[in-house]
Design a protein around this motif. Structure first.
Motif, short mmCIF file in Angstrom:
data_model
loop_
_atom_site.label_atom_id
_atom_site.label_comp_id
_atom_site.label_asym_id
_atom_site.label_seq_id
_atom_site.Cartn_x
_atom_site.Cartn_y
_atom_site.Cartn_z
N MET A 4 0.81 -1.22 0.00
CA MET A 4 0.00 0.00 0.00
C MET A 4 0.84 1.27 0.00
SD MET A 4 -3.12 -1.01 2.59
CE MET A 4 -2.04 -1.52 3.94
N LEU A 5 2.10 1.18 0.45
CA LEU A 5 2.92 2.38 0.63
C LEU A 5 4.16 2.43 -0.25
CD1 LEU A 5 2.82 2.55 4.55
CD2 LEU A 5 1.43 3.88 2.94
N GLY A 6 4.65 1.29 -0.70
CA GLY A 6 5.90 1.24 -1.44
C GLY A 6 5.76 1.66 -2.89
N THR A 7 6.90 1.87 -3.54
CA THR A 7 6.90 2.32 -4.94
C THR A 7 7.51 1.30 -5.89
OG1 THR A 7 9.04 3.44 -4.62
CG2 THR A 7 7.05 4.73 -4.23
N SER A 8 7.95 0.16 -5.37
CA SER A 8 8.56 -0.86 -6.23
C SER A 8 7.70 -2.12 -6.27
CB SER A 8 9.96 -1.23 -5.72
OG SER A 8 10.47 -2.35 -6.43
N PRO A 9 7.28 -2.57 -7.46
CA PRO A 9 6.52 -3.82 -7.55
C PRO A 9 7.40 -5.06 -7.47
CG PRO A 9 6.79 -2.88 -9.73
CD PRO A 9 7.40 -1.90 -8.77
N HIS A 10 8.72 -4.87 -7.43
CA HIS A 10 9.63 -6.02 -7.42
C HIS A 10 10.38 -6.17 -6.10
CE1 HIS A 10 9.20 -5.21 -11.82
NE2 HIS A 10 9.20 -6.52 -11.87
#
Length: 302
Positions: A35-41
């Motif tokens: 919900m808060l992060g910017t990396s899908p990996h």
């Protein structure tokens, strides 16, 4: 999920806590980070280097239950450190860390992890708890007469299988990139080599199961029964070992500093991987937002 389960069990053992603590710590943080992060990996779970730092902070407590409870407090402290640093936009500070410093830190941590795993490799169930590198080495030497040779043989065999799988993956990948036709077995072999962790888990678990006695006794030390479900919610500061620490102030200052080191290490290892994936797939990630997201994930997970 199966790899994550086995990996977190191992990391909990490195951190010298109850092994079930590993999967518990890997359950909540991914939901918060999503919900808060910017990396899908990004890989949001436990880490070997962070685990060795946790073990260093917990080395003064000989009771494993106390170490497990205090590890939750350390997770809360490190998470709060990252939240504060993320809100202060302090992620730029990592630019001043030299490559030689990081390399030396990782190499030193690898040596400590290797030493810490010798207990499990040799099956030294009754080995005393060591404090520091030298004392742990002495404890291992003292307990060597109790070596479980079945477990030692299985561990060394699994290392050999892992190395063969890595060679097989490298060979099949190179061959399949060349001109065909290729043997029919090569593609399945490549897929199998890419699932090497699952292969090792399957082989070792099957061996332990087939060699177990009717009463459940095994020829080598095993993890044992893993309790189902999740434990009842309890904040870290309300745990008995933590309340004792607050009352006596025993190593509390070192814990706060240690929480900062764990926070910084966790951010560096996760951010480095995420940044590499972002460059490969052509998208941007926000370092400060990553720091805040990882901090919230660790805080909620504790």
């Amino acid at each position: 999920a199966l790899i994550c389960l086995v990996q977190t069990l191992a990391h909990a053992a490195i951190a010298t806590t109850d092994v079930i603590q590993g999967p518990y710590c890997a359950f909540v943080p991914p939901f918060v980070y999503a919900m808060l992060g910017t990396s899908p990996h990004a890989s949001i779970s436990s880490g070997a280097i962070a685990a060795i730092l946790i073990a260093d902070q917990l080395q003064f407590w000989h009771n494993i239950e106390e170490r497990t409870e205090l590890a939750s407090l350390l997770g809360l402290i490190s998470g709060l450190w990252l939240v504060v640093l993320g809100l202060c936009k302090a992620a730029y500070l990592v630019r001043f860390l030299s490559q030689s410093l990081i390399s030396g830190f990782v190499t030193g941590g690898s040596v400590l992890i290797l030493e810490g795993q010798l207990k499990n490799l040799f099956g030294l169930v009754n080995m005393r708890h060591g404090i520091g590198f030298i004392d742990t080495a002495q404890a291992i030497i003292e307990a060597l007469p109790e070596t479980n040779f079945v477990g030692l043989g299985l561990g060394l065999s699994m290392m050999g299988v892992l190395q063969l799988m890595m060679w097989l993956k490298k060979y099949t990948t190179a061959q399949l990139k060349g001109k065909g036709p290729h043997p029919r077995w090569m593609t399945p072999a490549k897929i199998l080599s890419e699932m090497k962790e699952l292969v090792l888990v399957a082989l070792s678990t099957t061996f332990a199961y087939l060699t177990a006695q009717e009463d459940g006794t095994t020829l080598l030390p095993v993890v044992g029964t893993i309790p189902p479900g999740l434990p009842p919610f309890k904040p870290p500061y309300d745990l008995p070992a933590v309340r004792t620490m607050f009352a006596t102030h025993y190593h509390i200052n070192e814990f706060i500093v240690g929480g900062f080191l764990v926070a910084l290490t966790s951010f560096l290892t996760t951010y480095a991987t995420s940044k590499k994936q972002a460059l490969h797939h052509g998208y941007q990630i926000d370092a400060s937002q990553e720091m805040f997201a990882l901090g919230m994930a660790g805080t909620c997970g504790s």
